[in-house]
Design an enzyme around this catalytic site. Structure first.
Site, short mmCIF file in Angstrom:
data_model
loop_
_atom_site.label_atom_id
_atom_site.label_comp_id
_atom_site.label_asym_id
_atom_site.label_seq_id
_atom_site.Cartn_x
_atom_site.Cartn_y
_atom_site.Cartn_z
N GLY A 1 0.82 -1.21 0.00
CA GLY A 1 0.00 0.00 0.00
C GLY A 1 0.85 1.25 0.00
N ARG A 2 0.33 2.29 -0.59
CA ARG A 2 1.03 3.58 -0.60
C ARG A 2 -0.02 4.66 -0.52
NH1 ARG A 2 4.11 3.14 -4.98
NH2 ARG A 2 6.09 2.86 -3.89
N GLY A 3 0.24 5.69 0.26
CA GLY A 3 -0.72 6.78 0.39
C GLY A 3 -0.07 8.03 0.91
N ASP B 1 -9.68 10.24 12.46
CA ASP B 1 -9.79 10.05 11.01
C ASP B 1 -10.50 8.74 10.71
OD1 ASP B 1 -7.54 9.85 8.15
OD2 ASP B 1 -9.50 10.78 8.35
N LYS C 1 4.67 -0.03 8.46
CA LYS C 1 4.25 1.23 7.86
C LYS C 1 5.39 2.22 8.00
CE LYS C 1 0.10 2.70 7.84
NZ LYS C 1 -1.26 3.21 8.17
N MET D 1 0.39 9.13 3.80
CA MET D 1 1.20 9.02 5.00
C MET D 1 2.48 8.23 4.79
SD MET D 1 -1.74 8.41 7.87
CE MET D 1 -0.53 8.13 9.15
N GLU E 1 4.22 4.42 3.13
CA GLU E 1 4.08 3.13 2.49
C GLU E 1 3.83 2.06 3.54
OE1 GLU E 1 7.83 2.72 0.60
OE2 GLU E 1 7.27 3.90 -1.18
N VAL E 2 3.13 0.98 3.11
CA VAL E 2 2.94 -0.19 3.95
C VAL E 2 3.54 -1.39 3.25
CG1 VAL E 2 1.29 -1.73 5.07
CG2 VAL E 2 0.87 0.72 5.06
#
Length: 737
Positions: free
Chosen positions: A18-20, A141, A40, A22, A24-25
Site C-alpha cells: 500500500g502507498r498513500g 480520522d 508502515k 502518510m 508506504e505499507v
C-alpha cells in the site's frame, strides 16, 4: 527505506502492499520472532529542513506510537514496535488478511451492505471505540478505508494515534486556501471543519457517517464539490436513511441520525451507550423489519453559500452508475490522501455544467506559480498572476468559492509586500467578510484574513485599530483553538508587536517575553517561531533603550538560528542585520560597518545583488558610513541603493523612501541644504500620498522638511510647518483614544 529491505537487522521488507499520503505499507518478516508483520514507513515532511522541529515531532511520534502500542482490543490493530531508521519513522503492526470497508463497498459497485452485516459492523466498531475512548484516545480520522473486515467477520480499526500524528508531523500537510486541513471530507465532524478542538464525540460523528454509507451506499453528504460536502456537514440536516433504503430498522436510523447531530452535546455521550442501544435494538427486531419514519431534522444554521447551492447527491445516493467506476483503493490499509477525488455528476438541465477539470487544474498550476514568484520576492509579478487567477476562478467557481478567495487573499498579500497598504487593506477586508459569511466568523481562514488586516492597519500607522482587530482575533483563536495552538501564539506575538508601535513598550516587552516562553514550552526552545518571539523581545529592549541586553539577545538568536536553520537561512541573515543595528545604537559603528560589509557579501552570494534584503544590508552599511562622518561615501551608497530599490520595489515603496531620505540626510551633513529640502519634500509628499497625512512616517518627514527650512533661515515657514505637524498628531491621538 524501500531499497534498504532490512530495518535494524530485524524487519525484512518483502512486498509493498500500500502507498498513500502518510507513506508506504510493506508486508515484512520479523526475523527475530519468525512471524509476518506489516511495516508502515511514515515520511513526515520537512524534518530534514528544521532540526529543532524534527526533535519535537519525533518525540511526539514516540509518545503517540507508544500509546497506540498499548491498546489491546480485538477491534483495534495491534502495534508491535516502532522507531526510526535512516530518517524514516516506522510502525510494526499485525499483518491483516482482509478487505477494508471502502473496498467492500466498491466491490458492491455502490450498493449498500446487507442489513445484518451493517448491524454487526456497527456493534463491533462501537465496542472498539468504547474501549479506546475509555483510554482517552481519539482516532480523528475514522473512515471506511481505515476499517478492516477479516474473513471470519472480525472488524478492526486501523491507525489509532496516527491521525493525530498527521497533524503533528505533517503527513497530512495539504491545506485548503483558508487553512483548513482537508481530511476525508465525507467523514469530518463539524468541529473538525471549523478548526475547533475535538474529543471522542468527533469520532462518534465520523462513525455515523461510516454507518450511513454502509447502510445506504453513499455518505450523508455525497456532493460533487469537496467544499460543498464540508458545508453540508456544518449546516445541512442529513436525509433520513429510510428515504434511501426503506428496509432499514427504525432503531438503527435513529442511532445514526443521533450520531450525526451538528452539536457534539446533542450526540450520544459515549460509545458504550451505542453498544447498549444496538444490542437492545437487535433484540427487538423479530420477523419483517418495520421501516423507519423519521422526519428530517431542522437545520439550525444558515444554508449553503452561493457557490455550493444546487449541488446534487452523487451517483451512489441516486443509484445511477458513473461512466467510469473508480478502481479499488490501492492503499486500503493506509490513511489515504486528504482530499477525496469525487466522480463528476452529470450536469442538471437547469444549471450550467461544472467547469472542466483541465481548466481547474490549469488555474491550480497558475496559483502555485504565483506562490513561487512571491517566495522568490517577485511580489509585483506574483500579484498580477494571482489577480488574473482570482478573476477566472470567480467566473467559473463563483466569487465566494474558497479557491477564489484564496487567490484574492494572495492578491492582498502581494499588495502589502509592494507598499500598497491601502489597497491591501481593502482586499483583506473583502476576503475576511466573504470567508466569515460562507464559512463562519471563527473559520481559521476568516481569522487569517482579519489578522492580516490588522497587520496592514499597523503598516498604515493605524495601530489603535490594529490593536482592536488583533484582540478580537486572539479571543476567537483562544476560544476555538486553545491558548497553546501555534496560530493563537502567533496572534499574541503580533499583538505584542503592535503594543510596541502604540508606545506601550513595557506591555509589549512583557507580552513578547511571555509568548517566547510559551512558544519554547509548546514548540521547543529552538523552534523558528520561538526565535521570532525572542527577536521581538530584543527589539522592544532596544526601543526601551536597553541596547546592551538587546545586543546580547540578538546574538543569541543569531547563533540559534545558524544552528537550527543554517548560516545562510534568511532568518539567520536578518538577525545579523539587527545585531548591526544594536552595535550602531551603542556607538560601535566601526564594528557595525564591518558586520554589514560581510553581510552584504553573504546576501549577494545567497540572494543576488538586487534582492531587497541585500539592499537592506547595503543601506545599513551606508548609515554607518555616515555615523563615522564618511559622508561622501555614505551619500554615494544611499544614491546607489535608492536607484536599485526604485527599480526593484517601485518609487513609493517604504524601503525606497527610506533610502531617498538617507540621501537628504547626507546632503544636509555636507551643507547642501537646498538640495536636501527638495529630497525631503519628495519623501514627505510620497508618504502622504501612500500612507496618509497623519501617518507617523509622513509626519516625521514633514518635521525633516521643517528642520531643513530652519537651516536655510526660513524660520516662519518652518514654524508654520511644525504647528501643522503638531495639530495632525493631536488629531490622530484623539482618534486613537
Amino acid at each position: 527505506m524501500a531499497d534498504t529491505r532490512l530495518i535494524h537487522g530485524r524487519y525484512r521488507l518483502l512486498e509493498l502492499i500500500g502507498r498513500g499520503g502518510m507513506g508506504e505499507v510493506w508486508a515484512a518478516r520479523d526475523d527475530s520472532l519468525g512471524r509476518r508483520v506489516a511495516v508502515k514507513c511514515l515520511k513526515p515532511m520537512g524534518l530534514q529542513h528544521d532540526q529543532a522541529s524534527a526533535r519535537v515531532l519525533r518525540e511526539r511520534f514516540r509518545r503517540e506510537a507508544r500509546v497506540a502500542a498499548a491498546l489491546q482490543h480485538r477491534g483495534v490493530t495491534v502495534v508491535h514496535d516502532f522507531g526510526e531508521f535512516e530518517g524514516v519513522l516506522y510502525l510494526v503492526m499485525e499483518l491483516l488478511d482482509g478487505r477494508n470497508l471502502s473496498q467492500l463497498l466498491q466491490d458492491g459497485k455502490g450498493h449498500p451492505l446487507p442489513v445484518p452485516d451493517v448491524l454487526d459492523i456497527a456493534e463491533q466498531l462501537s465496542s472498539a471505540l468504547a474501549y479506546t475512548h475509555q483510554q482517552g484516545i481519539v482516532h480523528r480520522d475514522l473512515k471506511p478505508a481505515n476499517i478492516m473486515r477479516l474473513p471470519d467477520g472480525t472488524v478492526k480499526i486501523l491507525d489509532f494515534g496516527i491521525a493525530r500524528l498527521g497533524a503533528d508531523i505533517g503527513f497530512t500537510s495539504r491545506l485548503t486556501g483558508t487553512g483548513i486541513a482537508m481530511g476525508t471530507p465525507h467523514y469530518m465532524s463539524p468541529e473538525q471543519i471549523g478548526g475547533a478542538p475535538v474529543d471522542h464525540r468527533s469520532d462518534l460523528y465520523s462513525l455515523g457517517c461510516v454507518l450511513y454509507e454502509l447502510a445506504t451506499g453513499a455518505p450523508p453528504f455525497d456532493l460533487d464539490d469537496a467544499w460543498a460536502i464540508l458545508v453540508g456537514h456544518r449546516d445541512t440536516a442529513p436525509e433520513p436513511l429510510c428515504a434511501r433504503r426503506p428496509e432499514l430498522p427504525a432503531f438503527f436510523e435513529e442511532i445514526v441520525l443521533d450520531l450525526l447531530a451538528k452539536e457534539p452535546g446533542s450526540r450520544p455521550q459515549d460509545a458504550r451507550e451505542l453498544v447498549r442501544r444496538l444490542a437492545a435494538g437487535r433484540g427487538l427486531v423479530k420477523g419483517p423489519v418495520v421501516p423507519a419514519a423519521l422526519a428530517p431534522q431542522p437545520v439550525r444554521s444558515r444554508g449553503l453559500p452561493s457557490w455550493a447551492r444546487g449541488m446534487t447527491t452523487g451517483h451512489k445516493a441516486t443509484g445511477s452508475t458513473p461512466p467510469d467506476p473508480a478502481p479499488p483503493d490501492p492503499d486500503g490499509s493506509l490513511t489515504g490522501a486528504w482530499t477525496t477525488a469525487l466522480p463528476p455528476a452529470p450536469p442538471a438541465p437547469d444549471r450550467p455544467p461544472p467547469p472542466p477539470p483541465e481548466l481547474l487544474a490549469e488555474l491550480d498550476d497558475r496559483h502555485r506559480e504565483g506562490l513561487g514568484l512571491g517566495q522568490a520576492g517577485r511580489w509585483a509579478e506574483a500579484g498580477e498572476v494571482h489577480r488574473a487567477v482570482a478573476a477566472e476562478r470567480a467566473q467559473v467557481l463563483g466569487p465566494d468559492h474558497p479557491d477564489t478567495l484564496s487567490s484574492q487573499y494572495e492578491v492582498a498579500f502581494a499588495l502589502s509586500r509592494t507598499g500598497r497598504e491601502a489597497d491591501a487593506l481593502r482586499e483583506f477586508g473583502l476576503v475576511a467578510q466573504a470567508r466569515a459569511r460562507t464559512l463562519g466568523p471563527d473559520d481559521p481562514g476568516a481569522l487569517d484574513a482579519r489578522q492580516e488586516t490588522a497587520y496592514v492597519l499597523g503598516r498604515l500607522g493605524r495601530h489603535f485599530e490594529a490593536h482592536q482587530v488583533y484582540a478580537s482575533v486572539l479571543a476567537a483563536r483562544e476560544r476555538v483553538m486553545g491558548a497553546d495552538h501555534p496560530a493563537t501564539l502567533r496572534c499574541r506575538h503580533n499583538l505584542a508587536f503592535n503594543l510596541g508601535r502604540l508606545g506601550r513598550l513595557e506591555d509589549a516587552y512583557r507580552m513578547a517575553r511571555d509568548v517566547a516562553t510559551d512558544r519554547a514550552r509548546v514548540l521547543g526552545a529552538g523552534h523558528p517561531d520561538t526565535l521570532v518571539s525572542r527577536s521581538e523581545v530584543a527589539y522592544v529592549l532596544g526601543q526601551l533603550g536597553r541596547w546592551v541586553e538587546a545586543l546580547q539577545l540578538y546574538r543569541e538568536v543569531a547563533s540559534a538560528r545558524a544552528t537550527v536553520l543554517g548560516a545562510d537561512h534568511p532568518d539567520t541573515l536578518a538577525t545579523r542585520y539587527e545585531v548591526g543595528i544594536a552595535l550602531g545604537r551603542l556607538g560601535r559603528s566601526a564594528e557595525a560597518l564591518e558586520l554589514y560589509r560581510v553581510l552584504v557579501g553573504d546576501r549577494t552570494r545567497v540572494d543576488g545583488p538586487e534582492d531587497p534584503e541585500t539592499l537592506r544590508a547595503r543601506h545599513g552599511l551606508g548609515v554607518n558610513l555616515g555615523r563615522l562622518a564618511r559622508w561622501e561615501e555614505a551619500l554615494a551608497e544611499a544614491r546607489d541603493v535608492c536607484a536599485l530599490r526604485e527599480r526593484v520595489l517601485g518609487p513609493d515603496h517604504p524601503d525606497t523612501l527610506v533610502s531617498r531620505r538617507e540621501i537628504a540626510v547626507g546632503l544636509g551633513w555636507l551643507g547642501r541644504w537646498t538640495q536636501a529640502l527638495t529630497v525631503y519634500r519628495q519623501v514627505a509628499d510620497a508618504r502622504e500620498r501612500v500612507l496618509g497625512t497623519a501617518h507617523p512616517d509622513a509626519l516625521a518627514s514633514r518635521n525633516d522638511e521643517a528642520h531643513c527650512l530652519e537651516r536655510l533661515g526660513r524660520g516662519a515657514e518652518a514654524a508654520a510647518l511644525y504647528r501643522r505637524v503638531a495639530a495632525l498628531r493631536q488629531q490622530s491621538g484623539s482618534r486613537g483614544r
